[in-house]
Scaffold this active site. Structure first.
Site, PDB file in Angstrom:
ATOM      1  CG  ASP A  52     -13.585   2.308   5.338  1.00 29.46           C
ATOM      2  OD1 ASP A  52     -12.705   2.200   4.464  1.00 29.46           O
ATOM      3  OD2 ASP A  52     -13.377   2.815   6.450  1.00 29.46           O
ATOM      4  CB  SER A  70      -6.846  10.586   2.868  1.00 28.63           C
ATOM      5  OG  SER A  70      -6.278   9.624   3.740  1.00 28.63           O
ATOM      6  NE  ARG A 125      -3.751  -0.127   2.392  1.00 27.76           N
ATOM      7  CZ  ARG A 125      -4.678   0.019   3.334  1.00 27.76           C
ATOM      8  NH1 ARG A 125      -4.793  -0.908   4.286  1.00 27.76           N
ATOM      9  NH2 ARG A 125      -5.474   1.066   3.344  1.00 27.76           N
TER      10      ARG A 125
END
Length: 340
Positions: free
Chosen positions: A225, A77, A33
């Protein structure tokens, strides 16, 4: 760090200001990631983070006193924002952080509860003053709405369902799934409880009659999510649903756009993959092409398949189910209790 991107990114912000050197390691999934999105802005605060050549873990953090900075986030974010809030809290002068779009504000609420001087100006600008010390508090942590979302989805899809979720977090920046479900026609009843920090309450979900939905960039941060579940709901509704502006999904535990599209196609649903989302042509009856599904090593996708199995007319099988333990080790036990 095992598989936790949140732990990694928040600790990078904290460790960058310490008087020692740290090394953060991850498992195979986490080590793929991207971490430059945190290390690069930390450098503006004076942070020194050395990553692998690909911009991934391991990360060597050479800690020292940071300086305050003004920074505008290039992406929406909450993880990046929180890392910078922690760094700013330990800097030598105030900092100003501007979000691209408003994201979940758990960190700001928590820091204020512990005595930090964190102010917001409008819905996107945050001003942080360095803190010499914080004050201990006893806090109630609400139930996680992202985990509750699987039961909200199950209760919406399965006939004759009624599920009560008690003491769930109702932070407006986290209730995107409730807003999306309402827009799709879900049957929800929400009751607020008294709270002095994070909003909290009870949610009752019953089987609903859904309609297609279109989500754009402004909708995404509050439901990022839960988007695989939104896609699953859309896959069960006749008509076309569109999800756009969700490119951030490609940088989760797996490429969640690609993996979600693969799962929906395996259910027999027509899906067009887009660079930042997908177009789903749903239908109430799925024609499953292969009953053996893969979690792709992603906890949320594994639970998504388990919820899909509640609607499917044939048994489904899940490979790599252990990935679910990352965030919800009691998931299958709770599922069994609900099915009694």
């Amino acid at each position: 760090m095992n598989n936790s991107g949140t732990t990694t990114r928040l600790l990078m912000g904290i460790l960058a200001s310490q008087n020692f050197t740290s090394c953060l390691l991850g498992d195979r999934s986490l080590s793929r990631r991207p971490m430059k999105r945190v290390s690069d802005p930390l450098a503006l605060f004076g942070g020194e983070v050395q990553l692998a050549a690909a911009g991934t873990l391991p990360a060597v953090i050479r800690g020292h006193l940071l300086h305050g900075a003004n920074y505008q986030l290039p992406v929406a974010s909450a993880q990046l924002k929180s890392a910078l809030l922690f760094a700013a809290l330990l800097a030598d002068r105030p900092s100003r952080i501007i979000e691209k779009l408003p994201t979940r504000n758990h960190t700001e609420i928590m820091l204020r509860q512990f005595g930090a001087d964190v102010k917001t100006n409008g819905d996107r600008e945050i001003i942080v003053h360095p803190a010499k010390a914080l004050v201990a508090r006893t806090l109630r942590v609400p139930g996680d709405i992202s985990s509750a979302a699987f039961w909200l989805t199950a209760g919406t899809l399965v006939p004759h369902s009624q599920i009560r979720l008690s003491k769930v977090g109702l932070n407006p920046h986290r209730t995107g799934i409730l807003k999306v479900l309402t827009r799709m026609g879900a049957n929800l009843a929400i009751t607020q409880r008294p709270a002095d920090g994070e909003p909290i309450g009870d949610v009752v979900v019953r089987r609903g009659h859904l309609r297609p939905i279109t989500l754009g960039p402004a909708d995404i941060p509050d439901v990022i999510d839960e988007l695989p579940l939104v896609a699953l709901l859309a896959a069960s509704v006749p008509g076309q649903s569109n999800i756009r502006g969700a490119g951030e999904l490609r940088f989760k535990e797996t490429d969640r756009i690609k993996a979600t599209v693969a799962i929906l196609r395996q259910l027999g649903v027509t899906v067009t993959e887009l660079p930042d989302g997908m177009v789903i042509t749903g239908k109430p009856d799925w024609q499953i092409t292969d009953p053996v599904f893969d979690s792709f090593g992603d906890h949320r996708l594994g639970m998504m398949v388990a919820v899909a199995a509640l609607k499917a007319k044939q048994p489904l099988f899940l490979a790599n189910s252990a990935a679910i333990d990352v965030s919800y080790p009691r998931f299958f036990a709770d599922l069994a209790r609900l099915r009694r």
